[in-house]
Scaffold this active site. Sequence first.
Site, PDB file in Angstrom:
ATOM      1  N   ASN A 226       2.752  14.673   0.797  1.00  0.00           N
ATOM      2  CA  ASN A 226       1.975  13.992   1.843  1.00  0.00           C
ATOM      3  C   ASN A 226       1.848  12.488   1.610  1.00  0.00           C
ATOM      4  O   ASN A 226       1.902  11.710   2.560  1.00  0.00           O
ATOM      5  CB  ASN A 226       0.578  14.605   1.937  1.00  0.00           C
ATOM      6  CG  ASN A 226       0.617  16.030   2.458  1.00  0.00           C
ATOM      7  OD1 ASN A 226       1.058  16.273   3.579  1.00  0.00           O
ATOM      8  ND2 ASN A 226       0.189  16.972   1.645  1.00  0.00           N
TER       9      ASN A 226
ATOM     10  N   SER B  50      -5.712   2.944  -2.831  1.00  0.00           N
ATOM     11  CA  SER B  50      -7.003   3.453  -3.309  1.00  0.00           C
ATOM     12  C   SER B  50      -7.391   2.835  -4.635  1.00  0.00           C
ATOM     13  O   SER B  50      -6.535   2.457  -5.451  1.00  0.00           O
ATOM     14  CB  SER B  50      -6.902   4.964  -3.492  1.00  0.00           C
ATOM     15  OG  SER B  50      -7.997   5.453  -4.247  1.00  0.00           O
TER      16      SER B  50
ATOM     17  N   TYR C 233      -3.526  11.699  -7.512  1.00  0.00           N
ATOM     18  CA  TYR C 233      -3.720  11.015  -6.233  1.00  0.00           C
ATOM     19  C   TYR C 233      -3.517   9.504  -6.404  1.00  0.00           C
ATOM     20  O   TYR C 233      -2.816   8.862  -5.615  1.00  0.00           O
ATOM     21  CB  TYR C 233      -5.129  11.336  -5.714  1.00  0.00           C
ATOM     22  CG  TYR C 233      -5.592  10.485  -4.571  1.00  0.00           C
ATOM     23  CD1 TYR C 233      -5.147  10.719  -3.276  1.00  0.00           C
ATOM     24  CD2 TYR C 233      -6.502   9.436  -4.772  1.00  0.00           C
ATOM     25  CE1 TYR C 233      -5.585   9.932  -2.221  1.00  0.00           C
ATOM     26  CE2 TYR C 233      -6.941   8.655  -3.727  1.00  0.00           C
ATOM     27  CZ  TYR C 233      -6.479   8.903  -2.457  1.00  0.00           C
ATOM     28  OH  TYR C 233      -6.911   8.122  -1.415  1.00  0.00           O
TER      29      TYR C 233
ATOM     30  N   LYS D 286      -0.783   6.856  -4.763  1.00  0.00           N
ATOM     31  CA  LYS D 286      -1.121   5.623  -4.042  1.00  0.00           C
ATOM     32  C   LYS D 286      -0.421   4.414  -4.671  1.00  0.00           C
ATOM     33  O   LYS D 286       0.069   3.526  -3.965  1.00  0.00           O
ATOM     34  CB  LYS D 286      -2.638   5.436  -4.016  1.00  0.00           C
ATOM     35  CG  LYS D 286      -3.345   6.432  -3.090  1.00  0.00           C
ATOM     36  CD  LYS D 286      -2.868   6.264  -1.649  1.00  0.00           C
ATOM     37  CE  LYS D 286      -3.517   7.212  -0.676  1.00  0.00           C
ATOM     38  NZ  LYS D 286      -3.044   7.002   0.722  1.00  0.00           N
TER      39      LYS D 286
END
Lengths: 262, 262
Positions: free
Chosen positions: B90, B115, B152, B156
Site C-alpha cells: 500500500n 510521517s 510503517y 514512508k
Amino acid sequence: MDDPVLLTGAGGRVGQAILGGIGSEYDWRLLDREPLAEEDIPDGVSDDDVVIGDVTDEEAVREAVDGVGAVIHLAGDPRPTAPWDSVLRNNIDGAHTVFDAAADSGVERVAFASSNHAVGAYETDERTPDMYRADDEYQLNGSELPRPSNLYGVSKASGEIIGRFYHDEHGISVACVRIGNLTKGHPPKEYERGQAMWLSHRDCAHLFDRCLRAEYGYEIVFGISDNDRKYYSIDRAREVLGYEPQDNSAEFTFEGDPKDGV
Amino acid sequence: MDDPVLLTGAGGRVGQAILGGIGSEYDWRLLDREPLAEEDIPDGVSDDDVVIGDVTDEEAVREAVDGVGAVIHLAGDPRPTAPWDSVLRNNIDGAHTVFDAAADSGVERVAFASSNHAVGAYETDERTPDMYRADDEYQLNGSELPRPSNLYGVSKASGEIIGRFYHDEHGISVACVRIGNLTKGHPPKEYERGQAMWLSHRDCAHLFDRCLRAEYGYEIVFGISDNDRKYYSIDRAREVLGYEPQDNSAEFTFEGDPKDGV
C-alpha cells in the site's frame, strides 16, 4: 567469527569476488537462486551448505539464516535498468526478508550490498564530468540524503533504511556498502566515472572481510578502491571498519583514455 | 492552480483535515478505496470526480491522475503498527504507482504524506523525554538520514526516496510532509510527544495549501504546528513553502497534564 557466514547471491559478481579473496577464511553457507558451478564454491564448503533458493522465498531464507552468525546479503536484481516490479520484489522485499530472518535468528551482523546508484543523481549535469576527476573536490561521504539515479538505486536506498530499522530495533550491526564499479584485473577503460568508483576484486573481498570483523553499529560506506579520482569518501570505511584498500585506478593507463570525458 | 487537484486517501483523517480547510479553493478529484460519505465531499465536487479505487490498482490510479495538475498523495496504510506486507504493497508500491502515473501524465507537483515515524528512532532512550520539552535544544531539520521507528516509517522514508527520484528524473516538484500528531480541536492530552509534534487541522490544511502554491524542487518538511515544545524544525517549511502556522500546543492546558513525563 566462529559461526558460519551466510552469503546470499553467492554466484554473482560480488559474491565471487568475495569468495575469491576470503573464501578460505570462513565457514560459508552459500545461497543462490541458481545452482553454483563447482569452481564457484570454495574448497571445504559441503553440499549441505550450498542452498538453492530465492530471497523472496521467506521459508528458504529462514532456513538459510538459521545458525549463522553473520550475513552478507548480495542477492537481488543487480541491473541498474531493472524495472520497478523486479526491484520491489527482489531488492526491497528481499532485503526485508533477510533482515527480518536475521533478527529472529539472533544474527549479530549483516553486511548489505548497497550501490552507488543510491546516490547517483548527485551526478548532475553541472557537476559532471568534473566530479569524476582527481583535481575536483566534490565528494560524498554517506551522510547525505539518498538521491537515486534509477529505480534500482531507489531499491538499494530503501534497503539501507530497512537495515537502519533492524539495527535500531533489534541491535543488529549493519554495514551498508555502496559498491562502486567492480571489475576484475583492471579498471574500466574509457569510462571516467567507472575509474573514479572502481573497486578491485581484492579490495572488495577485503572490505567485506572488515564488515565481518570490525565493531560497529550502523554504517553506510562507499565500496571503492583508493583511486586518485574519487568523489566518494572512503574515510568512514577506513576509520570504522579498518578498510585498507590496495588498489588505485590511476595506476592503470590505457591507450586512448579520454582526457576530457566521453 | 487551474487544473484539478487529485487527493488520494480523501476520506482519511488527513484528507478530511485538508478538505475541511481548503475544500472550496480547488477543483478536486477525490480518490479513496472506500465510498465517501456525502458530508466528506466538498460542495461543488461532481460525482465524476469522486473515484473509488485503490492506489495499488495501477489502472485506477492512472485514470485518476489523468488531467490533474497536482496530486496530494495521502492514501496508504496509516497504522504505525502495520505489518510489512501491507506497507510494502500500500505505501511503497502505492507511492511508486502514484509518482509514476504523475510523471507519465505531466503532473507538475506532488505533495506526499510522509510521517514523523520516518525519523522516529532518533527518539532514543537517552534523548527522551527531554527532547519533547520546550527547553530542550535537540531538533531535527529534515537533512538527517531517515531513521524509522517501525516498518510503517520505513515505508514512508522509502516513499520520500521514490519522490526524490521522480523529482530528479522527471522534474516534478515534490514536497514530502512528515506529518506529526494530527488531532482536531486540541492537542493530545497527557502525551508530551504528541504535544511536541501536534498539527492542528487548520495548520494541516494551510501547509498542504502552501505545497500546492509555493515554488520548490524537492523538499522534506515537518508538518507540525508552531508548538513551544518542538523537536522538529519548521524553518524549512516557513522559508520555502511560506508556511505560517497559527496554532501552538502550549496554548492548551489540561488538568492533570504531566509536568515530568509519563
